[in-house]
Design an enzyme around this catalytic site. Sequence first.
Site, mmCIF file in Angstrom:
data_model
loop_
_atom_site.group_PDB
_atom_site.id
_atom_site.type_symbol
_atom_site.label_atom_id
_atom_site.label_comp_id
_atom_site.label_asym_id
_atom_site.label_seq_id
_atom_site.Cartn_x
_atom_site.Cartn_y
_atom_site.Cartn_z
ATOM 1 N N ASN A 1 0.755 -1.213 -0.071
ATOM 2 C CA ASN A 1 -0.025 -0.148 0.080
ATOM 3 C C ASN A 1 0.808 1.150 0.015
ATOM 4 O O ASN A 1 0.580 2.116 -0.848
ATOM 5 C CB ASN A 1 -1.037 -0.056 1.187
ATOM 6 C CG ASN A 1 -0.306 -0.384 2.601
ATOM 7 O OD1 ASN A 1 0.790 -0.841 2.484
ATOM 8 N ND2 ASN A 1 -1.057 0.199 3.689
ATOM 9 N N SER B 1 -0.658 -7.807 7.051
ATOM 10 C CA SER B 1 -2.035 -8.104 7.432
ATOM 11 C C SER B 1 -1.663 -8.582 8.801
ATOM 12 O O SER B 1 -0.600 -9.591 8.947
ATOM 13 C CB SER B 1 -2.790 -9.108 6.493
ATOM 14 O OG SER B 1 -2.055 -10.259 6.453
ATOM 15 N N GLU C 1 4.011 -4.914 12.648
ATOM 16 C CA GLU C 1 3.302 -3.519 12.124
ATOM 17 C C GLU C 1 2.045 -4.137 11.431
ATOM 18 O O GLU C 1 2.041 -4.428 10.241
ATOM 19 C CB GLU C 1 3.883 -2.641 11.538
ATOM 20 C CG GLU C 1 5.040 -1.989 12.461
ATOM 21 C CD GLU C 1 4.471 -1.339 13.782
ATOM 22 O OE1 GLU C 1 3.253 -0.843 13.830
ATOM 23 O OE2 GLU C 1 5.283 -1.079 14.776
ATOM 24 N N CYS D 1 -3.220 1.066 6.918
ATOM 25 C CA CYS D 1 -3.479 0.376 8.134
ATOM 26 C C CYS D 1 -4.130 1.362 9.153
ATOM 27 O O CYS D 1 -4.840 1.049 10.119
ATOM 28 C CB CYS D 1 -2.252 -0.131 8.788
ATOM 29 S SG CYS D 1 -0.796 0.953 9.043
ATOM 30 N N PHE E 1 -10.048 -2.221 4.207
ATOM 31 C CA PHE E 1 -9.191 -1.952 3.271
ATOM 32 C C PHE E 1 -9.534 -1.461 2.088
ATOM 33 O O PHE E 1 -9.027 -1.854 1.101
ATOM 34 C CB PHE E 1 -8.262 -2.984 3.257
ATOM 35 C CG PHE E 1 -6.659 -2.566 3.518
ATOM 36 C CD1 PHE E 1 -6.209 -2.064 4.675
ATOM 37 C CD2 PHE E 1 -5.771 -2.715 2.602
ATOM 38 C CE1 PHE E 1 -4.921 -1.538 4.928
ATOM 39 C CE2 PHE E 1 -4.242 -2.342 2.715
ATOM 40 C CZ PHE E 1 -3.909 -1.941 4.159
#
Length: 493
Positions: A162, A239, A260, A294, A390
């Site tokens: 992303n 994820s 993370e 996120c 998402f």
Amino acid sequence: MTDIPRNPLIDQDVWTGRLFGGAEGSWYTAGETRDVTEPATGERLTNIGLARAADVARAAKAAAAAQPAWAALPPRDRAAIMRRAAAALERNLEHTAHYVARETGGIPAKAQLEVAEAATQLHIAAGLPLQPQGLVLPSTVGRTSYARRVPHGVVGVISPFNFPLILSMRSVAPALALGNAVVLKPDPQTPVSGGFLIARAFEEAGLPPGVLQVVPGDADAGAAVVEAPEVRMIAFTGSTAAGRKVGELAGRLLKKVSLELGGKNTLIVLDDADLDLAASNAAFGAFFHQGQICMATGRIVAHRKIAAELTRRLVEKATTLPIGDPASGTVAIGPLINARQLQNVDSIVRASVQAGAVLEAGGTYERLFYKPTVLSNVRPGMRAFDEEIFGPVAVVTPFDSDDEAVELANRTEYGLSCAVIGTSLNRATAIGDRLKCGLLHINGQTVADECVNPFGGRGDSGNGGSMGGPADAEEYTQWQWVTVKGAAERTPF
């Protein structure tokens, strides 16, 4: 193949069918290759080498062989390489950002931000080698005792699609600056933005051979990064489901791991909020980069007195934001990364409407372009309330009291980012103090990162560690205790 403007960092002839690193620290032919597709057009963008487990194992050995000499390099020399890599990104920002926009499906402003922030991360990392590296400790007469920070050795970095350049660089830059070698596995959907651009910048900067290895690959390559005995720390961004697997494997192998992961982030809008400002913040948090962040605003918990009007303003924004190919430079919403992600977003929206949520706007798509969507009357138990989406979906849930707002925000296993908007600072801050999250913004929205801040979540959003700012020296080094005496002394034995 889509035409990409040339610059010294974007040279497809260099990486086509190749990986980066090896013992020579250069580009080498891979056993397998894969095309990279531009999500906005479906066209072939480039071709890369695809790493398998054996490639990763060789990369880890090469990194381990190169690391001692790199760590022994004078701190000022390591800092200078970081600065030169930053300068390489800055010199080529416009064309580099153009490529990042095409590979990630992000709008030009997002891509330009990503390149600029990656350069900033390198400038920040350049300061790390020149900071104090330890402490002198109290001890007995005749013995000097001190604790110093030393590199782990080889750090494995696994990054997502992303914000691939930033989310790779935030680990690569400090890990290298502090004397580690790095094996970087970017997502194969964004291998250039998340990996090869970094390799090219460090090539221009004069990084010694072997210190950085870039091996884009699938899940088997990621597992190989974790399993390689030479890799002593894993920095993973992705994820929660994948992070659990990484954490379990790293734990069995007794490796340090920083996870993370995802988030179901709540923006609380109080009844005294300026609704124009609140709607602007809520729309940005929910829709920016198609919600593929996120920190995206996964819930808008609004006081019942203003929930309907806030929803109306969100609908107005959702129905007027231009959608299309980010390369055109005239859109606010681009494509989702792939069809699997689009179908997941759509299934969450449909299931929530079936369960009683009201579809106020959107809920449809064309190719990978999912229209900005607004759902109202969303309650706990609905997928839109419980799950990370998402995708570009604004989820509105009303509340009647501050206690209920806190309870709704904390009703999740995630714990990444929260925000509160209201004109009474004391009230908003008091609510914020009760929220379980790693990032908290009063009179802001949930999507924020400034490079100099420690970034991390709790619960299903991560394992409690942080990356960035003051956290980096602790993450990418470990303590070593040293004592020095003029001569050895006799012991009781």
